[in-house]
Design a protein around this motif. Structure first.
Motif, PDB file in Angstrom:
ATOM      1  N   MET A   1       0.834  -1.210   0.000  1.00 28.77           N
ATOM      2  CA  MET A   1       0.000   0.000   0.000  1.00 28.77           C
ATOM      3  C   MET A   1       0.862   1.250   0.000  1.00 28.77           C
ATOM      4  SD  MET A   1      -3.332   0.218   0.059  1.00 28.77           S
ATOM      5  CE  MET A   1      -4.071   1.456   1.072  1.00 28.77           C
ATOM      6  N   ASN A   2       0.553   2.143  -0.879  1.00 29.36           N
ATOM      7  CA  ASN A   2       1.253   3.424  -0.910  1.00 29.36           C
ATOM      8  C   ASN A   2       0.466   4.404  -0.027  1.00 29.36           C
ATOM      9  OD1 ASN A   2       2.571   5.737  -1.551  1.00 29.36           O
ATOM     10  ND2 ASN A   2       2.588   5.368  -3.761  1.00 29.36           N
ATOM     11  N   TYR A   3       0.662   4.254   1.320  1.00 27.86           N
ATOM     12  CA  TYR A   3      -0.153   5.050   2.255  1.00 27.86           C
ATOM     13  C   TYR A   3       0.017   6.548   2.046  1.00 27.86           C
ATOM     14  CZ  TYR A   3      -1.337   0.917   4.936  1.00 27.86           C
ATOM     15  OH  TYR A   3      -1.831  -0.281   5.318  1.00 27.86           O
ATOM     16  N   ARG A   4       1.299   6.931   1.876  1.00 30.08           N
ATOM     17  CA  ARG A   4       1.568   8.357   1.764  1.00 30.08           C
ATOM     18  C   ARG A   4       0.767   8.979   0.622  1.00 30.08           C
ATOM     19  NH1 ARG A   4       6.165  11.077   3.244  1.00 30.08           N
ATOM     20  NH2 ARG A   4       7.149  10.257   5.114  1.00 30.08           N
TER      21      ARG A   4
ATOM     22  N   LEU B   1       0.440  17.970   2.674  1.00 29.42           N
ATOM     23  CA  LEU B   1       1.869  18.248   2.819  1.00 29.42           C
ATOM     24  C   LEU B   1       2.674  16.956   2.850  1.00 29.42           C
ATOM     25  CD1 LEU B   1       2.016  21.185   5.395  1.00 29.42           C
ATOM     26  CD2 LEU B   1       2.571  21.203   2.948  1.00 29.42           C
ATOM     27  N   LEU B   2       1.978  15.867   3.164  1.00 32.40           N
ATOM     28  CA  LEU B   2       2.612  14.550   3.212  1.00 32.40           C
ATOM     29  C   LEU B   2       3.052  14.189   1.800  1.00 32.40           C
ATOM     30  CD1 LEU B   2       2.812  12.601   5.691  1.00 32.40           C
ATOM     31  CD2 LEU B   2       0.915  11.366   4.680  1.00 32.40           C
ATOM     32  N   LYS B   3       4.318  14.382   1.534  1.00 28.47           N
ATOM     33  CA  LYS B   3       4.774  14.158   0.154  1.00 28.47           C
ATOM     34  C   LYS B   3       4.983  12.672  -0.106  1.00 28.47           C
ATOM     35  CE  LYS B   3       4.780  18.105  -1.852  1.00 28.47           C
ATOM     36  NZ  LYS B   3       3.330  18.265  -1.569  1.00 28.47           N
ATOM     37  N   PRO B   4       4.376  12.145  -1.107  1.00 23.80           N
ATOM     38  CA  PRO B   4       4.551  10.715  -1.409  1.00 23.80           C
ATOM     39  C   PRO B   4       5.948  10.444  -1.957  1.00 23.80           C
ATOM     40  CG  PRO B   4       3.218  11.771  -3.086  1.00 23.80           C
ATOM     41  CD  PRO B   4       3.476  12.809  -2.055  1.00 23.80           C
ATOM     42  N   LYS B   5       6.500   9.281  -1.581  1.00 23.41           N
ATOM     43  CA  LYS B   5       7.825   8.916  -2.102  1.00 23.41           C
ATOM     44  C   LYS B   5       7.722   8.566  -3.578  1.00 23.41           C
ATOM     45  CE  LYS B   5       9.867   7.139   2.156  1.00 23.41           C
ATOM     46  NZ  LYS B   5       8.881   6.411   2.967  1.00 23.41           N
ATOM     47  N   ASN B   6       6.618   7.934  -3.920  1.00 26.06           N
ATOM     48  CA  ASN B   6       6.386   7.689  -5.346  1.00 26.06           C
ATOM     49  C   ASN B   6       4.891   7.821  -5.603  1.00 26.06           C
ATOM     50  OD1 ASN B   6       4.954   5.119  -5.022  1.00 26.06           O
ATOM     51  ND2 ASN B   6       6.924   4.374  -4.301  1.00 26.06           N
ATOM     52  N   THR B   7       4.523   7.983  -6.842  1.00 29.13           N
ATOM     53  CA  THR B   7       3.106   8.210  -7.145  1.00 29.13           C
ATOM     54  C   THR B   7       2.498   6.997  -7.824  1.00 29.13           C
ATOM     55  OG1 THR B   7       3.735   9.251  -9.210  1.00 29.13           O
ATOM     56  CG2 THR B   7       3.321  10.706  -7.350  1.00 29.13           C
ATOM     57  N   GLU B   8       2.978   5.839  -7.402  1.00 29.66           N
ATOM     58  CA  GLU B   8       2.416   4.632  -7.999  1.00 29.66           C
ATOM     59  C   GLU B   8       1.081   4.278  -7.349  1.00 29.66           C
ATOM     60  OE1 GLU B   8       6.049   1.945  -9.700  1.00 29.66           O
ATOM     61  OE2 GLU B   8       5.279   1.573  -7.705  1.00 29.66           O
ATOM     62  N   LEU B   9       0.116   4.006  -8.177  1.00 36.40           N
ATOM     63  CA  LEU B   9      -1.194   3.610  -7.663  1.00 36.40           C
ATOM     64  C   LEU B   9      -1.597   2.335  -8.359  1.00 36.40           C
ATOM     65  CD1 LEU B   9      -3.487   6.746  -7.671  1.00 36.40           C
ATOM     66  CD2 LEU B   9      -2.867   5.356  -5.725  1.00 36.40           C
ATOM     67  N   PHE B  10      -2.117   1.399  -7.593  1.00 35.40           N
ATOM     68  CA  PHE B  10      -2.624   0.191  -8.224  1.00 35.40           C
ATOM     69  C   PHE B  10      -4.100   0.064  -7.884  1.00 35.40           C
ATOM     70  CE2 PHE B  10       1.909  -0.332  -7.628  1.00 35.40           C
ATOM     71  CZ  PHE B  10       2.298  -0.656  -8.921  1.00 35.40           C
ATOM     72  N   ALA B  11      -4.723  -0.975  -8.375  1.00 32.45           N
ATOM     73  CA  ALA B  11      -6.163  -1.136  -8.175  1.00 32.45           C
ATOM     74  C   ALA B  11      -6.515  -1.024  -6.697  1.00 32.45           C
ATOM     75  CB  ALA B  11      -6.606  -2.475  -8.736  1.00 32.45           C
ATOM     76  N   ARG B  12      -5.681  -1.653  -5.857  1.00 37.22           N
ATOM     77  CA  ARG B  12      -5.916  -1.642  -4.412  1.00 37.22           C
ATOM     78  C   ARG B  12      -5.999  -0.204  -3.887  1.00 37.22           C
ATOM     79  NH1 ARG B  12      -3.340  -5.439  -0.606  1.00 37.22           N
ATOM     80  NH2 ARG B  12      -2.526  -6.426  -2.456  1.00 37.22           N
ATOM     81  N   GLU B  13      -4.989   0.606  -4.212  1.00 37.54           N
ATOM     82  CA  GLU B  13      -4.967   1.986  -3.752  1.00 37.54           C
ATOM     83  C   GLU B  13      -6.148   2.772  -4.313  1.00 37.54           C
ATOM     84  OE1 GLU B  13      -2.192   0.509  -4.749  1.00 37.54           O
ATOM     85  OE2 GLU B  13      -0.621   0.863  -3.260  1.00 37.54           O
ATOM     86  N   GLY B  14      -6.480   2.482  -5.561  1.00 35.71           N
ATOM     87  CA  GLY B  14      -7.599   3.185  -6.197  1.00 35.71           C
ATOM     88  C   GLY B  14      -8.883   2.992  -5.409  1.00 35.71           C
ATOM     89  N   PHE B  15      -9.166   1.756  -5.084  1.00 39.06           N
ATOM     90  CA  PHE B  15     -10.396   1.450  -4.343  1.00 39.06           C
ATOM     91  C   PHE B  15     -10.370   2.091  -2.959  1.00 39.06           C
ATOM     92  CE2 PHE B  15     -10.822  -2.372  -7.206  1.00 39.06           C
ATOM     93  CZ  PHE B  15     -11.991  -1.941  -7.791  1.00 39.06           C
TER      94      PHE B  15
END
Lengths: 452, 479
Positions: free
Chosen positions: B1-4, B54-68
């Motif tokens: 999960m890309n929480y950030r 302000l929470l800067k993401p380390k990367n902007t990868e999103l997958f189906a899981r994050e989308g939902f």
């Protein structure tokens, strides 16, 4: 003329033998030496081993000096590349054989971009041919001359037919329709019938007329069959795909039996209404389950002549009214016809037909009469050729009765100003007419060749 | 999960909500009401939203899981904050009620707990109906349209928020697609607003009803809903716009591009219009005697069929008093809903069509087991994966609606009421039959039931899966 043919497979071989017989100088290119050897043994041609997509090989075959370059390998892209090279080297005309449905859609664009003179898709040509006989099941073969609206229909005279024993001169009186009997095959021999010819059961005869008159003729002789409504196609080849597309548009119910599951999936993604059954078509249980007994048409299109022949025989015995089989081996066709007379087709012959017609039309210079279409009736010895009559032709200005035609030549139809009719003794050809000439055992390259 | 990144997007969502709240605040100021309820909502939104973005993401990868997860979380956060103005202004004193009301608004359901909506403050009323408009097209689509977000993975979010079995872009860029959708949405809303003004509606009522129709919500400024105006013109305008907002928005895009053939060929659209026509005629004939003539029957039937089919939920007539045939036709229409890619709720017509086709497909498959056949929809073969997910969706839809009926039944209300209440929430329609009929409200249910129905409305709007993933710990634990 000097002709270079790339690819000595079934199609290339057939084209080569047809053109060789007409007296052209043929050079064959193929990657397999064995194919070239067997071609050289069967006919008077030269072989050149290598890939047709390689300029060095094309140079060796002198493709640049060829009047006609025909790329007929099984690989579409190689054919296109070879044609491009040949064109650049200076070949006169280029013809490419293309299989892919995508290229069929864009044939006209491809022709103009790649500067091709002719594009031939054997599978599509075959599918069109099959769909035509399925529309007219009483015939073994239906050839249409699109511009003049005439058709030549070939069929076997049945034992019980009322045509049996009819003399040719009585034909018009007995059946009231204007039809012309233009070719007949008896015991494997082809002839152009004259007035004394008496029709016998077992003859394969070809008649010419407008489609409506032909229908009435078949109704009055009692041989008419309604167009096929339910077809079973064995083998999900490209021909099957094209054929289904053509049939779906006319509302014919199609069931395709194909063994390969992935191929079935592909077909299911392109064909909307057809039923696709994934099973071995040689299993007669599957055939019956798929509705063989309810079908009035059966088309065998597997890659094996033997399967096609055996299963066609089976379908015929099960009572399917119209059976069409794809048979590549001409000897097998004869064998099958000796057992039961129904339509057999070979894509390679259909392609050869088209190319022969095209090559002949290049020869017109002397009398300015060009070939519009060409068909084989029965076998390659009997042809129906549509000419555009040129002003310089010796045939112009004299009535048919005065013209001294060669034996084995028949003028089957004349079209003038969009209206076509069957010629008689008083018919006079004029420049701009379209004339369909049927010949048996005579090669007619120019219109004037029909004269003695 | 890309929480950030997920939280970063949540921050943007909250900031967007703060911005959107300025509209009702302005309305409150115009009508000389206190703006404080909105100020007190906007401030925490700005604080939390600003902090999260302000929470800067380390990367902007999103997958189906994050989308939902993104979509599910965003809608719940928006609802939790969106309920505050009602409580702070004293319009709806109890928080659970306010939450139900705002969820009903955002999910474009239109089910209300209010006895008399006319007692609401002007600002509160504006927010209540404006929420329909926000929820109709979706706030994450809105963010994609206005904020500079990376488009590379944003389709995962669009897919989760835009209704329908499959989501396709109109143009190669997500951002441009989102903009086109919002422009069409805005254009149609303005058009309806003008039509309503011409029909003699007040400026305030016209703009709010345009919002409510566009989102296919169903809240009204009046207690008697559209019946309060008793105007054939207004009814026809609203019914026709409900028809339009129930269509796939791609249709309007094709119309704008002048591709009429594509519009005409649309299978879903043709079936949609066919069902509308058939239902209107059937109901009009059925109620003709009761309402005094076929003409009046047509008027009520057209409006009510559209209100149910587009899952809007306005009322001009108390259809709870209609004959059983008409009532049941309306209940059946509740399931179907509008077209995929519209602002309407329900299962979506394209899913129903695929289900029906897969039924006949399966029938034939039983007699010809070795047959290989695809289901065709919109002249294209439907992938097995889509068919399967539609079937699973149908099961989940029915199962959840059924389960909610069970929970509602603890309250002791009658079965018809509970069943139609559950369907009306799941399909985002609003009114049901019986005690939740067009002339009644949901206020009598217990807090538990209201919370469950709120969740159900969210499931209905987001098409189940995003909310389900939020509730399943394994998805949270990462990959």
């Amino acid at each position: 003329m000097k002709i270079v043919i790339a690819g000595a497979g079934k199609v290339g071989f057939t084209i080569a033998s047809c053109l060789c017989r007409e007296g052209h100088d043929i050079t064959l290119i193929d990657v397999r030496r064995s194919r070239l050897d067997s071609a050289a043994n069967a006919m008077d041609v030269m072989g050149c081993c290598g890939s047709c997509a390689a300029p060095s090989v094309l140079k060796e075959a002198e493709a640049g000096a060829a009047d006609v370059f025909i790329a007929a390998t099984g690989n579409d892209e190689a054919n296109l590349v070879a044609c491009q090279f040949a064109r650049q080297m200076g070949a006169g005309h280029t013809i490419a054989r293309l299989h892919n449905p995508e290229y069929l859609e864009s044939a006209e664009t491809l022709k103009s971009i790649m500067d091709l003179n002719l594009v031939i898709n054997p599978d599509h040509v075959t599918a069109v041919e099959i769909s035509r006989v399925l529309q007219f099941p009483a015939a073994m073969q239906v050839d249409a001359f699109p511009d003049c609206g005439m058709e030549i229909v070939t069929f076997r005279v049945a034992e019980s037919s009322c045509l049996n024993g009819v003399r040719l001169t009585e034909l018009g009186k007995r059946f009231g329709q204007k039809v012309l009997l233009c070719a007949a095959e008896r015991d494997g021999r082809f002839l152009i019938p004259d007035g004394n010819y008496v029709i016998q059961a077992g003859d394969n005869i070809s008649v010419t007329a407008a489609p409506k008159a032909l229908r009435k003729f078949f109704i009055s002789t009692g041989a008419y069959q309604k167009p096929v409504r339910r077809v079973i196609i064995l083998g999900g080849s490209r021909i099957a795909e094209y054929l289904t597309g053509l049939l779906e548009s006319t509302g014919v119910a199609v069931t395709i039996i194909e063994e390969n599951y992935d191929r079935c999936q592909q077909l299911a993604e392109t064909l909307k209404t057809a039923d696709i059954v994934c099973a071995d078509g040689a299993d007669t249980g599957i055939l019956k389950e798929s509705g063989l007994n309810e079908a009035d048409g059966f088309v065998a299109l597997t890659g094996y002549d033997e399967d096609n022949i055996i299963l066609s025989l089976y379908a015929h015995r099960e009572g399917v009214e119209k059976v069409v089989s794809k048979v590549n081996n001409d000897k097998f066709t004869e064998l099958l016809h000796s057992m039961f007379p129904d339509t057999t087709l070979s894509p390679k012959n259909l392609v050869a037909e088209q190319i022969e017609g095209y090559v002949r039309s290049l020869d017109y210079a002397s009398d300015k009469s060009t070939i519009e279409a060409l068909y084989y009736l029965g076998d390659q010895n009997v042809t129906a050729t549509e000419f555009l009559v040129g002003a310089g032709s010796a045939c112009v200005g004299r009535s048919l009765a005065e013209l001294q035609l060669k034996p084995g030549v028949l003028l089957a139809a004349v079209t003038r100003a969009g209206k076509s009719h069957l010629p008689d003794g008083k018919t006079v050809l004029q420049p701009g007419d379209k004339a369909v000439v049927v010949t048996a055992g005579v090669t007619v390259v120019r219109l004037d060749d029909i004269l003695r | 999960m890309n929480y950030r990144f997920v939280f970063n997007i949540q921050g943007k969502v909250l900031l967007a909500e703060a911005a959107l709240l300025l509209a009702p605040m302005a309305a409150a100021l115009v009508y000389h009401e206190s703006a404080l309820p909105f100020v007190y909502t906007i401030l925490p939104l700005l604080l939390l939203g600003g902090g999260l973005s302000l929470l800067k993401p380390k990367n902007t990868e999103l997958f189906a899981r994050e989308g939902f997860i993104c979509v599910g979380l965003a809608w719940i956060l928006m609802s939790l904050f969106g309920a505050l103005p009602f409580v702070l202004a004293g319009d709806i004193p109890r928080y659970v009620d306010a939450l139900f009301e705002i969820v009903s608004g955002l999910t474009t359901t239109g089910a209300s707990i209010l006895d008399n909506p006319e007692s609401l403050s002007r600002g509160g009323m504006f927010w209540r109906l404006f929420s329909h408009w926000i929820g109709g097209m979706g706030v994450l689509v809105f963010i994609a349209a206005v904020l500079p977000v990376s488009g590379d993975h944003y389709m995962q979010i669009m897919r989760a928020e835009v209704p329908g079995p499959t989501v396709s872009k109109l143009v190669p860029r997500v951002r441009k697609t989102a903009r086109i959708l919002y422009l069409i949405y805005l254009g149609l809303t303005v058009l309806e607003f003008i039509f309503l003004l011409c029909g003699g509606m007040s400026f305030y009522d016209a703009i709010l009803h345009a919002f409510a129709t566009a989102g296919t919500g169903g809240f009204s400024t009046r207690a008697a809903s559209i019946a309060a105006y008793d105007s054939v013109y207004i009814e026809m305008v609203i019914a026709t716009f409900m028809l339009l907002f129930g269509c796939n928005f791609n249709i309007f895009y094709f119309l704008l591009l002048g591709q009429f053939a594509a519009v005409f060929k649309s299978e879903e659209l043709r079936i949609y219009l066919g069902i509308v026509l058939a239902s209107v005629l059937l109901i009009a004939g059925n109620i003709a005697a009761a309402v005094g003539g076929f003409g009046r029957g047509l008027r009520y039937a057209y409006f009510q069929v559209m209100t149910v089919m587009s899952t809007c939920g306005f009322a001009t007539a108390d259809f709870d008093t209609w004959p059983a045939l008409s009532r049941w036709v309306l209940v059946l229409l509740m399931f179907g809903g509008g077209c995929a890619g519209s602002t309407a709720g329900g299962m979506k017509l394209s899913r129903v069509i695929i289900l029906v086709k897969s039924f006949f497909h399966e029938l034939r498959q039983q007699i010809m087991p070795s047959r290989v056949k695809r289901i065709w929809f919109e002249s294209k073969p439907v992938s097995d994966q889509t068919v399967k997910s539609v079937q699973v969706f149908f099961f989940a839809y029915m199962a959840i609606a059924g389960l909610v009926v069970l929970i509602l039944s603890f309250d002791g209300t009658d079965l018809l009421t509970n069943i139609t209440a559950s369907i009306a929430c799941m399909s985002n329609i609003g009114p049901g039959l019986g005690a939740v009929g067009p002339s009644c409200n949901f206020g009598f249910y217990s807090d538990l039931s209201k919370l469950v129905m709120s969740l159900e409305m969210l499931m209905g709007r987001l098409e189940i899966f995003p909310v389900m993933f939020l509730l399943s710990p394994s998805v949270w634990k990462g990959r």
